[in-house]
Design a protein around this motif. Structure first.
Motif, mmCIF file in Angstrom:
data_model
loop_
_atom_site.group_PDB
_atom_site.id
_atom_site.type_symbol
_atom_site.label_atom_id
_atom_site.label_comp_id
_atom_site.label_asym_id
_atom_site.label_seq_id
_atom_site.Cartn_x
_atom_site.Cartn_y
_atom_site.Cartn_z
ATOM 1 N N GLU A 18 0.831 -1.208 0.000
ATOM 2 C CA GLU A 18 0.000 0.000 0.000
ATOM 3 C C GLU A 18 0.865 1.258 0.000
ATOM 4 O O GLU A 18 0.555 2.245 -0.685
ATOM 5 C CB GLU A 18 -0.926 -0.006 1.211
ATOM 6 N N LEU A 19 1.956 1.238 0.765
ATOM 7 C CA LEU A 19 2.880 2.373 0.788
ATOM 8 C C LEU A 19 3.564 2.536 -0.562
ATOM 9 O O LEU A 19 3.647 3.646 -1.097
ATOM 10 C CB LEU A 19 3.927 2.157 1.883
ATOM 11 N N LEU A 20 4.038 1.435 -1.128
ATOM 12 C CA LEU A 20 4.753 1.505 -2.408
ATOM 13 C C LEU A 20 3.831 1.992 -3.524
ATOM 14 O O LEU A 20 4.237 2.803 -4.368
ATOM 15 C CB LEU A 20 5.329 0.131 -2.755
ATOM 16 N N ALA A 21 2.599 1.521 -3.515
ATOM 17 C CA ALA A 21 1.651 1.956 -4.542
ATOM 18 C C ALA A 21 1.325 3.436 -4.381
ATOM 19 O O ALA A 21 1.213 4.171 -5.373
ATOM 20 C CB ALA A 21 0.377 1.115 -4.470
ATOM 21 N N PRO A 35 -9.486 -4.136 -10.722
ATOM 22 C CA PRO A 35 -10.333 -3.101 -10.117
ATOM 23 C C PRO A 35 -9.573 -2.231 -9.122
ATOM 24 O O PRO A 35 -9.129 -2.701 -8.077
ATOM 25 C CB PRO A 35 -11.440 -3.914 -9.431
ATOM 26 N N LEU A 36 -9.450 -0.954 -9.471
ATOM 27 C CA LEU A 36 -8.767 -0.019 -8.592
ATOM 28 C C LEU A 36 -9.193 1.397 -8.949
ATOM 29 O O LEU A 36 -9.329 1.745 -10.118
ATOM 30 C CB LEU A 36 -7.248 -0.143 -8.739
ATOM 31 N N SER A 37 -9.438 2.208 -7.941
ATOM 32 C CA SER A 37 -9.694 3.626 -8.138
ATOM 33 C C SER A 37 -8.936 4.377 -7.054
ATOM 34 O O SER A 37 -8.377 3.777 -6.132
ATOM 35 C CB SER A 37 -11.196 3.931 -8.071
ATOM 36 N N ALA A 38 -8.933 5.701 -7.189
ATOM 37 C CA ALA A 38 -8.185 6.492 -6.215
ATOM 38 C C ALA A 38 -8.780 7.873 -6.089
ATOM 39 O O ALA A 38 -9.259 8.468 -7.060
ATOM 40 C CB ALA A 38 -6.715 6.600 -6.628
ATOM 41 N N LEU A 39 -8.746 8.395 -4.864
ATOM 42 C CA LEU A 39 -9.003 9.803 -4.599
ATOM 43 C C LEU A 39 -7.681 10.412 -4.167
ATOM 44 O O LEU A 39 -7.027 9.909 -3.249
ATOM 45 C CB LEU A 39 -10.044 9.969 -3.492
ATOM 46 N N ALA A 40 -7.282 11.492 -4.831
ATOM 47 C CA ALA A 40 -6.018 12.150 -4.513
ATOM 48 C C ALA A 40 -6.271 13.633 -4.346
ATOM 49 O O ALA A 40 -7.241 14.183 -4.866
ATOM 50 C CB ALA A 40 -5.001 11.907 -5.622
ATOM 51 N N ASP A 91 -0.912 15.525 -2.854
ATOM 52 C CA ASP A 91 -0.072 15.287 -1.677
ATOM 53 C C ASP A 91 -0.381 13.951 -1.013
ATOM 54 O O ASP A 91 0.486 13.359 -0.363
ATOM 55 C CB ASP A 91 -0.289 16.391 -0.641
ATOM 56 N N MET A 92 -1.638 13.497 -1.138
ATOM 57 C CA MET A 92 -2.055 12.260 -0.494
ATOM 58 C C MET A 92 -3.002 11.523 -1.425
ATOM 59 O O MET A 92 -3.629 12.129 -2.315
ATOM 60 C CB MET A 92 -2.760 12.545 0.839
ATOM 61 N N VAL A 93 -3.113 10.211 -1.210
ATOM 62 C CA VAL A 93 -3.985 9.387 -2.059
ATOM 63 C C VAL A 93 -4.615 8.293 -1.212
ATOM 64 O O VAL A 93 -4.011 7.813 -0.238
ATOM 65 C CB VAL A 93 -3.194 8.779 -3.241
ATOM 66 N N LYS A 94 -5.820 7.921 -1.575
ATOM 67 C CA LYS A 94 -6.471 6.783 -0.927
ATOM 68 C C LYS A 94 -7.102 5.927 -2.006
ATOM 69 O O LYS A 94 -7.775 6.439 -2.906
ATOM 70 C CB LYS A 94 -7.524 7.260 0.069
ATOM 71 N N PHE A 95 -6.893 4.628 -1.929
ATOM 72 C CA PHE A 95 -7.355 3.703 -2.957
ATOM 73 C C PHE A 95 -8.714 3.103 -2.598
ATOM 74 O O PHE A 95 -9.053 2.915 -1.436
ATOM 75 C CB PHE A 95 -6.342 2.568 -3.154
ATOM 76 N N ALA A 96 -9.461 2.792 -3.658
ATOM 77 C CA ALA A 96 -10.740 2.093 -3.512
ATOM 78 C C ALA A 96 -10.916 1.192 -4.726
ATOM 79 O O ALA A 96 -9.931 0.815 -5.362
ATOM 80 C CB ALA A 96 -11.884 3.092 -3.379
ATOM 81 N N LYS A 97 -12.145 0.848 -5.055
ATOM 82 C CA LYS A 97 -12.364 -0.121 -6.127
ATOM 83 C C LYS A 97 -13.071 0.457 -7.344
ATOM 84 O O LYS A 97 -12.797 0.059 -8.448
ATOM 85 C CB LYS A 97 -13.184 -1.315 -5.591
ATOM 86 N N ASN A 98 -14.034 1.362 -7.137
ATOM 87 C CA ASN A 98 -14.830 1.881 -8.246
ATOM 88 C C ASN A 98 -14.644 3.381 -8.381
ATOM 89 O O ASN A 98 -14.409 4.078 -7.393
ATOM 90 C CB ASN A 98 -16.322 1.586 -8.024
ATOM 91 N N GLY A 99 -14.819 3.865 -9.612
ATOM 92 C CA GLY A 99 -14.718 5.292 -9.822
ATOM 93 C C GLY A 99 -15.704 6.070 -8.986
ATOM 94 O O GLY A 99 -15.396 7.153 -8.466
ATOM 95 N N SER A 100 -16.910 5.522 -8.838
ATOM 96 C CA SER A 100 -17.927 6.209 -8.041
ATOM 97 C C SER A 100 -17.521 6.321 -6.575
ATOM 98 O O SER A 100 -17.917 7.275 -5.884
ATOM 99 C CB SER A 100 -19.268 5.491 -8.153
ATOM 100 N N ASP A 101 -16.757 5.354 -6.072
ATOM 101 C CA ASP A 101 -16.238 5.466 -4.705
ATOM 102 C C ASP A 101 -15.458 6.766 -4.565
ATOM 103 O O ASP A 101 -15.599 7.512 -3.585
ATOM 104 C CB ASP A 101 -15.293 4.306 -4.375
ATOM 105 N N ALA A 102 -14.605 7.029 -5.554
ATOM 106 C CA ALA A 102 -13.715 8.180 -5.479
ATOM 107 C C ALA A 102 -14.461 9.493 -5.662
ATOM 108 O O ALA A 102 -14.239 10.457 -4.918
ATOM 109 C CB ALA A 102 -12.605 8.045 -6.526
#
Length: 452
Positions: free
Chosen positions: A108-111, A272-277, A123-134
């Motif tokens: 998780e840190l490396l990604a 399946p991967l999404s992200a909010l940054a 500056d920061m990111v959090k991962f999820a699964k769907n675009g709608s999550d983000a």
């Protein structure tokens, strides 16, 4: 239209018996017969919706043994091709040591480091699964940060399956009316200025560019300035632009830093991967380094599972070491030039066109009056399917070879003859088998309600 023979090319019948059987079973068990509305059978010619069993590169095979050159590539989520070996190898190594744990993993840190190295505006990111999550997490965060409720969205196709967006579409059944989502027009700063002046807005959400629309000079900069002036957070939806316009996203390509950005689709080449940054001052409201009331930001069981994060890291390496965007754009240019030349040869260039950014092409299908037409679109899809081409668009991947493009252009040449015949007779009558496709997001199942 020029005088060209519209003799119909030889038919190439393909069987869909097994696919139709499986599709009927899916409809009995899965509402809509698919887990994504855009993948539904109502988006394809009737009784010609292949059920796929495997893919490799830019090609897929269905349950009846038919093979196709595929476009759209997993709703634009696959940019490197199906079964891309470096991604599969990375995933295999990761999942051999476990997939989901009760504490964070080093992966998780490396990604996160890989992502933030790519996107200097975050500056920061959090991962999820769907675009709608983000995107929904971005809305929630913006509302908490500003103390406001209203959200301004650009008049673009899709942002989320959640109430704040779907409530603005024709499929709003079951969603309470809130009136908290307002719209503005792309490349129209006065329309956004009017929205922001009318009421306090928490967030302005838009795609920085789309297949058919690039930002006019100063537009994105103007959006940034208006958001700052009115105290709204600027959110870029990078679901499509990320890894298809640039691995670093539209924000880097166009030089405008949003407060938050939402990512998905091609991040994992189909995994399946999404992200909010975003900026630390906002993202930390969902963390532990704040004295403000905390935001329930993103908290998902499967967001940090190892398969998708390993896939993402392999995708980043491929984009760093090679240039997949250049390859998909090369394929797209060849395809657009080839198909548009065919249409011009047959005098139907005003009615059948390939349009858009080379890495994100669509095809326009128009009737004899020059109006967008679902029946003519369906006829074109039908003729392509019969000739081994599958896709609701002409979105390419880095795996599309010049041979794939040549096969597609040849299929389009034969399909164009049928299309020309329909234009000459003024309709698709006698040429289209079954009912036309219908918009994926519509109020009623008709005109493609199931018939038994």
């Amino acid at each position: 239209m020029s005088s060209v023979s519209s003799e119909e090319p030889p038919a190439r019948p393909r069987g869909y018996t097994r696919s139709n059987q499986l599709q009927a079973q899916l409809h009995a068990l899965v509402p809509g017969g698919a887990h994504t509305y855009a993948r539904g059978s109502d988006q394809y010619p009737e009784h010609m919706a292949p059920i796929l069993v495997r893919g490799k590169g830019a090609r897929v095979w269905d349950a009846d043994g038919n093979s196709y050159v595929e476009y759209g590539m997993g709703l634009r989520s696959v940019t490197l091709g199906h079964g891309f070996e470096p991604v599969l190898t990375a995933v295999g190594h990761a999942i051999a040591d476990g997939v989901s744990f009760s504490r964070p993993t080093e992966l998780e840190l490396l990604a996160a480091q890989d992502f933030l190295d790519l996107v200097p505006g975050a500056d920061m990111v959090k991962f999820a699964k769907n675009g709608s999550d983000a995107t929904t997490a971005a809305v929630r965060l913006a509302r908490a940060a500003t103390g406001r409720t209203a959200v301004a969205i650009c008049e673009q196709p899709f942002f989320s399956v959640d109430d704040w967006f779907i409530g603005t579409t024709a499929m709003d059944s079951g969603i309470p009316a809130t009136g908290s989502t307002v719209t503005f027009r792309y490349n129209d700063l006065p329309s956004l200025a009017a929205v922001l002046a009318a009421q306090p807005v928490a967030a302005v959400i838009l795609e920085a560019a789309t297949a058919l629309a690039e930002p006019e000079p100063g537009f994105l900069q103007g959006v940034r300035e208006l958001c700052d002036e009115h105290g709204a957070l600027l959110v870029f939806d990078e679901m499509i632009t990320g890894f298809r316009w640039s691995a670093r996203g539209a924000q880097t390509l166009y030089g405008v830093r949003p407060d938050l950005s939402c990512w998905g689709k091609a991040m994992g080449n189909g995994f399946p991967l999404s992200a909010l940054a975003g900026k630390r001052e906002y993202m930390e409201l969902g963390g532990l380094n704040t004295d403000r009331e905390r935001v329930f930001l993103l908290s998902t069981t499967h967001g940090p599972e190892t398969a998708a994060l390993a896939a993402f890291r392999a995708v980043v390496r491929e984009y760093t070491d090679n240039d997949p965007i250049a390859r998909m754009e090369h394929a797209g240019r060849l395809l657009a030039d080839g198909v548009n030349a065919v249409a011009a040869d047959y005098g139907i260039g005003e009615y059948l066109q390939v349009l858009g950014r080379p890495s994100c092409l669509i095809f326009a299908t128009r009737d004899p009056e020059g109006q967008p037409s679902q029946p003519f679109r369906t006829l074109f899809l039908q003729e392509l399917l019969e000739r081994g081409v599958l896709g609701q668009s002409f979105v390419t991947s880095a795996a599309h070879t010049e041979a794939d493009i040549a096969q597609t252009v040849a299929a389009c040449r034969e399909a164009a003859l049928v299309y020309r015949k329909a234009l000459d007779q003024g309709s698709v009558d006698g040429l289209l088998n079954g009912r036309p496709v219908a918009p994926a997001i519509r109020r009623y199942a008709a005109p493609r309600r199931l018939e038994f």
